[in-house]
Motif scaffolding. Structure first.
Motif, mmCIF file in Angstrom:
data_model
loop_
_atom_site.group_PDB
_atom_site.id
_atom_site.type_symbol
_atom_site.label_atom_id
_atom_site.label_comp_id
_atom_site.label_asym_id
_atom_site.label_seq_id
_atom_site.Cartn_x
_atom_site.Cartn_y
_atom_site.Cartn_z
ATOM 1 N N TYR A 1 1.485 -7.176 -11.165
ATOM 2 C CA TYR A 1 1.062 -6.169 -12.152
ATOM 3 C C TYR A 1 0.506 -4.962 -11.422
ATOM 4 O O TYR A 1 0.808 -3.817 -11.739
ATOM 5 C CB TYR A 1 -0.058 -6.709 -13.052
ATOM 6 C CG TYR A 1 0.422 -7.559 -14.201
ATOM 7 C CD1 TYR A 1 0.906 -6.974 -15.363
ATOM 8 C CD2 TYR A 1 0.365 -8.943 -14.122
ATOM 9 C CE1 TYR A 1 1.334 -7.762 -16.413
ATOM 10 C CE2 TYR A 1 0.781 -9.733 -15.164
ATOM 11 C CZ TYR A 1 1.273 -9.145 -16.316
ATOM 12 O OH TYR A 1 1.689 -9.917 -17.348
ATOM 13 N N LYS A 2 -0.322 -5.258 -10.417
ATOM 14 C CA LYS A 2 -0.919 -4.169 -9.636
ATOM 15 C C LYS A 2 0.177 -3.374 -8.948
ATOM 16 O O LYS A 2 0.118 -2.143 -8.889
ATOM 17 C CB LYS A 2 -1.911 -4.722 -8.619
ATOM 18 C CG LYS A 2 -3.150 -5.273 -9.306
ATOM 19 C CD LYS A 2 -4.096 -5.922 -8.337
ATOM 20 C CE LYS A 2 -5.279 -6.491 -9.093
ATOM 21 N NZ LYS A 2 -5.824 -7.700 -8.485
ATOM 22 N N SER B 1 -2.008 -11.806 -10.421
ATOM 23 C CA SER B 1 -1.673 -10.507 -11.008
ATOM 24 C C SER B 1 -1.231 -9.470 -9.980
ATOM 25 O O SER B 1 -1.195 -8.284 -10.276
ATOM 26 C CB SER B 1 -2.859 -9.973 -11.798
ATOM 27 O OG SER B 1 -3.943 -9.794 -10.924
ATOM 28 N N LYS C 1 4.287 3.067 -10.265
ATOM 29 C CA LYS C 1 4.341 4.164 -11.225
ATOM 30 C C LYS C 1 3.770 5.446 -10.592
ATOM 31 O O LYS C 1 4.349 6.522 -10.700
ATOM 32 C CB LYS C 1 3.492 3.775 -12.431
ATOM 33 C CG LYS C 1 4.070 4.166 -13.750
ATOM 34 C CD LYS C 1 3.214 3.530 -14.817
ATOM 35 C CE LYS C 1 3.564 4.003 -16.197
ATOM 36 N NZ LYS C 1 2.768 3.296 -17.207
ATOM 37 N N PHE C 2 2.640 5.279 -9.917
ATOM 38 C CA PHE C 2 2.010 6.425 -9.264
ATOM 39 C C PHE C 2 2.893 6.940 -8.127
ATOM 40 O O PHE C 2 3.120 8.134 -7.984
ATOM 41 C CB PHE C 2 0.639 6.027 -8.705
ATOM 42 C CG PHE C 2 -0.463 6.111 -9.721
ATOM 43 C CD1 PHE C 2 -1.332 7.202 -9.734
ATOM 44 C CD2 PHE C 2 -0.642 5.127 -10.671
ATOM 45 C CE1 PHE C 2 -2.349 7.293 -10.676
ATOM 46 C CE2 PHE C 2 -1.655 5.208 -11.615
ATOM 47 C CZ PHE C 2 -2.510 6.287 -11.621
ATOM 48 N N LEU C 3 3.401 5.996 -7.323
ATOM 49 C CA LEU C 3 4.222 6.392 -6.184
ATOM 50 C C LEU C 3 5.489 7.107 -6.624
ATOM 51 O O LEU C 3 5.918 8.080 -6.031
ATOM 52 C CB LEU C 3 4.634 5.152 -5.412
ATOM 53 C CG LEU C 3 3.837 4.869 -4.160
ATOM 54 C CD1 LEU C 3 4.211 3.504 -3.632
ATOM 55 C CD2 LEU C 3 4.092 5.934 -3.096
ATOM 56 N N ILE D 1 1.808 -0.854 -11.242
ATOM 57 C CA ILE D 1 1.063 0.374 -11.510
ATOM 58 C C ILE D 1 1.075 1.289 -10.289
ATOM 59 O O ILE D 1 1.265 2.494 -10.403
ATOM 60 C CB ILE D 1 -0.344 0.038 -12.002
ATOM 61 C CG1 ILE D 1 -0.209 -0.714 -13.330
ATOM 62 C CG2 ILE D 1 -1.168 1.289 -12.205
ATOM 63 C CD1 ILE D 1 -1.372 -1.588 -13.650
ATOM 64 N N LYS D 2 0.948 0.687 -9.105
ATOM 65 C CA LYS D 2 1.031 1.506 -7.884
ATOM 66 C C LYS D 2 2.396 2.181 -7.821
ATOM 67 O O LYS D 2 2.524 3.333 -7.425
ATOM 68 C CB LYS D 2 0.859 0.629 -6.645
ATOM 69 C CG LYS D 2 -0.562 0.242 -6.382
ATOM 70 C CD LYS D 2 -0.641 -0.472 -5.048
ATOM 71 C CE LYS D 2 -1.715 -1.536 -5.111
ATOM 72 N NZ LYS D 2 -1.812 -2.299 -3.863
ATOM 73 N N ASP E 1 0.863 -1.160 0.000
ATOM 74 C CA ASP E 1 0.000 0.000 0.000
ATOM 75 C C ASP E 1 0.912 1.226 0.000
ATOM 76 O O ASP E 1 1.899 1.245 0.738
ATOM 77 C CB ASP E 1 -0.858 -0.022 1.262
ATOM 78 C CG ASP E 1 -1.972 0.998 1.190
ATOM 79 O OD1 ASP E 1 -1.655 2.196 1.024
ATOM 80 O OD2 ASP E 1 -3.131 0.610 1.292
ATOM 81 N N PRO E 2 0.589 2.237 -0.792
ATOM 82 C CA PRO E 2 1.413 3.455 -0.757
ATOM 83 C C PRO E 2 1.639 3.950 0.667
ATOM 84 O O PRO E 2 2.704 4.480 0.979
ATOM 85 C CB PRO E 2 0.591 4.459 -1.558
ATOM 86 C CG PRO E 2 -0.182 3.616 -2.527
ATOM 87 C CD PRO E 2 -0.463 2.317 -1.813
ATOM 88 N N VAL E 3 0.656 3.716 1.543
ATOM 89 C CA VAL E 3 0.784 4.220 2.907
ATOM 90 C C VAL E 3 1.998 3.593 3.609
ATOM 91 O O VAL E 3 2.674 4.248 4.398
ATOM 92 C CB VAL E 3 -0.542 4.014 3.699
ATOM 93 C CG1 VAL E 3 -0.664 2.614 4.256
ATOM 94 C CG2 VAL E 3 -0.681 5.032 4.803
ATOM 95 N N ALA F 1 6.011 8.777 -9.370
ATOM 96 C CA ALA F 1 5.686 10.126 -9.837
ATOM 97 C C ALA F 1 5.433 11.048 -8.654
ATOM 98 O O ALA F 1 5.851 12.209 -8.639
ATOM 99 C CB ALA F 1 4.460 10.084 -10.735
#
Ligand code: FAD
Ligand code: SF4
Ligand code: SF4
Ligand code: SF4
Ligand code: FES
Lengths: 149, 386
Positions: A88-89, A85, A95-97, A92-93, A56-58, A99
């Protein structure tokens, strides 16, 4: 987890690295690294999660706020995730983190995603060693709270 | 009637026609939807004063009729007041409409039972700023104001003595007044994502000021307009081509203005980003208001950003905001609600947009524009076949 034995001298600053490993691959990789007695710096604190998809980003943001100089999260190679998967998830997380961390102004080098299988003990040690070197170059995290080493 | 059709329409009831912003079509349509049972409830702004209104969810057509008219100094987003499963209609600026769609994607709103009656929007003003602007720039007593409108780039206040006081919006904004910062860079003026898009742009000739231009976007849009025609509440006439061209031109011009504002307000941060953000957020008292009002946040009372963060644990930066930066990267529509409510005057919309816009551009995901693209990491997973 694997007992890390390598030291690089007492006076040199040692970064604190938090590493999240998935239960089925990367955590096994850490074990293999220990069993294979591969040398690596004692900079990493491993936290086991069931799957890299559980990241989790947290967790990562909190690690930085609590004083981590760098964070790695790792899981099974793409295609090998035990929950199909999850990785894969995680990608993507990540990538967001990534950025988000970049916009925030933390150095890009402080966050890393890597796939390590249970048999890749040597690679595990290599990832830890290289990441440690990388963090040493950028120095202590500017988000580290006062009084935390 | 077909999707893509454009009409000019007005309310048949004279009282609604005169009190409505441009012919009362929207009010008549919403009231008829209630009266004919197309919907069970309508969300409107209940006027408390010239600069104050509260959102109400009502089943009383009279309350809907009383709400006729545009309130430019009430920047409230109405989508938070929708309840899942209720057949409901709401007047919707692009930010209302876009947040409704983002909520629908996250299962908080049932899009099939929600009629989004879009309103073109050139921007809203903060009520407190409006009062201050009246006193210092217009030299008028806010209590003396009887009405307000925007015409040909001017913000016009009418006082109780019947006089009109007009100042160019550009001039006001140069002095830091006028529309909210978020509205200055909001580039969506015509709610193409709503079921039906209504506005005064493109109404020309004899009908100018007396009719509302409508564009039909969906089947639901046809249903709500036909329902009102069948009820005898509105009349329409096909929009002429010249009107359509003018509407598109004004829209294009407004988008350019928004792009310029975007460059001005969201210019790259000079120096250390971390210092900038730490400094910007240092006054946060963790009241949570910015989260509560955010119309795209689909979390309830217990949310990750609040549960895992406490002011006592905030060493160098608040985890509350760090979590929200990530969570809103794909969904922040820049509506300005968070900045409006922050008691510490933190320019939150500005900050959240800095995180969201680059990611939205990279993913080619503009939130709230349609129901077809799923949110967050759904996009890539579907492409990869998972
Ligand atoms: C803030 C704002 C800015 C606008 N800017 C433009 C523009 O630049 N160009 C253009 O062509 N049209 C614009 N419009 C739309 C236009 O003013 C009319 O609302 C539209 O033409 C419909 O007119 P009507 O007489 O049919 O609506 P009415 O019968 O007067 O009904 C208006 C409905 O809108 C609701 N409403 C009023 N204020 C708000 C608000 N702040 N937020 C949400 N709902 C509200 C009322 O509750 C009412 O139900 C704007 C509207 C608003 C609210
Ligand atoms: S954010 Fe955009 S749509 Fe919302 S009130 Fe401002 S200009 Fe209108
Ligand atoms: S973060 Fe602020 S600007 Fe973005 S959608 Fe939420 S309330 Fe609106
Ligand atoms: S509204 Fe302002 S003070 Fe309250 S939590 Fe949000 S940023 Fe902090
Ligand atoms: S189980 Fe290892 S990444 Fe999912």
């Amino acid at each position: 987890m694997a007992e890390a034995t390598g030291t690089t001298g007492t006076e040199e600053w040692q970064p604190k690295i938090v590493m999240f490993c998935c239960n089925w691959c990367s955590y096994g990789g850490a074990d293999s690294a220990g069993m294979g007695r591969f040398q690596m710096p004692p900079t990493v604190r491993v936290i086991r999660v069931m799957c890299s998809g559980r990241m989790d980003p947290v967790f990562i943001l909190n690690a930085f706020l609590e004083g981590a100089d760098g964070v790695i999260f790792s899981g099974c190679h793409i295609g090998d995730c035990h929950y199909v998967s999850g990785n894969y998830k995680a990608t993507i997380k990540y990538k967001f983190l990534k950025a988000m961390v970049n916009e925030l102004g933390l150095e890009d080098e402080r966050l890393k995603l890597d796939w390590i299988s249970a048999s890749e003990g040597e690679r595990y040690a290599q990832v830890v060693t290289e990441f440690t070197e990388q963090i040493k170059k950028v120095g202590p995290s500017p988000l580290k709270p006062e009084g935390v080493i | 009637m077909e999707i893509g059709d454009c009409y000019v329409g007005w309310a048949t009831d004279e009282d609604i026609r005169t009190r409505g912003a441009s012919g009362g079509l929207v009010t008549a349509m919403l009231a008829a939807a209630l009266e004919k049972g197309l919907v069970e409830a309508v969300v409107v702004l209940k006027k408390l004063g010239e600069f104050e209104a509260v959102p109400v969810v009502t089943s009383d057509p009279e309350e809907v009729k009383a709400a006729a008219g545009s309130m430019h100094s009430v920047p409230i987003v109405l989508s938070r007041y929708l309840e899942y499963g209720t057949k409901v209609a709401l007047p919707a600026k692009p930010c209302d409409a876009r947040s409704t769609i983002e909520q629908a994607k996250r299962g908080q709103v049932d899009i099939d039972t929600t009629y989004i009656v879009g309103l073109n929007c050139g921007g809203t003003m903060h009520p407190a700023m409006t009062r201050k602007m009246l006193e210092t720039v217009y030299k008028l007593d806010p209590e003396e104001i009887a009405g307000e409108e925007i015409d040909k780039g001017k913000l016009i206040f009418e006082t109780k003595d019947g006089k009109e006081h007009a100042i160019k919006i550009d001039e006001l904004e140069e002095e830091g007044y006028g529309r909210r910062e978020s509205c200055q860079y909001c580039a969506v003026n015509i709610p193409t994502m709503a079921d039906i898009a209504c506005g005064n742009w493109g109404v020309i000739g004899d009908l100018a000021g007396k009719g509302t231009f409508v564009e039909i976007n969906t089947e639901k849009g046809i249903a709500i307009l036909e329902n009102a025609i069948d009820a005898g509440a509105v009349e329409i006439t096909p929009a002429d081509d010249k009107g359509k061209v003018i509407r598109a031109k004004v829209d294009g011009a407004m988008m350019k203005v928004a792009a310029a504002a975007n460059e001005k307000y969201l210019a790259p941060i000079e120096g250390s980003h971390l210092d900038y953000y730490m400094n910007a957020l240092k006054d946060c008292i963790h009241c949570g208001a910015c989260k509560t009002v955010c119309p795209v946040c689909a979390c309830g009372e217990t949310a990750k950003c609040t549960e895992f963060s406490s002011a006592a644990d905030t060493y160098k930066m608040s985890l509350f905001h760090l979590v929200r930066f990530v969570h809103l990267m794909d969904s922040c529509i820049g509506c300005g609600q968070c900045t409006d409510v922050c008691p510490a005057d933190i320019p939150l919309t500005h900050i959240y947009q800095r995180f969201a816009v680059p990611m939205q551009e990279e993913f080619e995901y503009k939130p709230g524009m349609d129901m077809t693209t799923p949110p967050f990491f759904g996009v890539d997973l579907i492409e990869e076949g998972h």
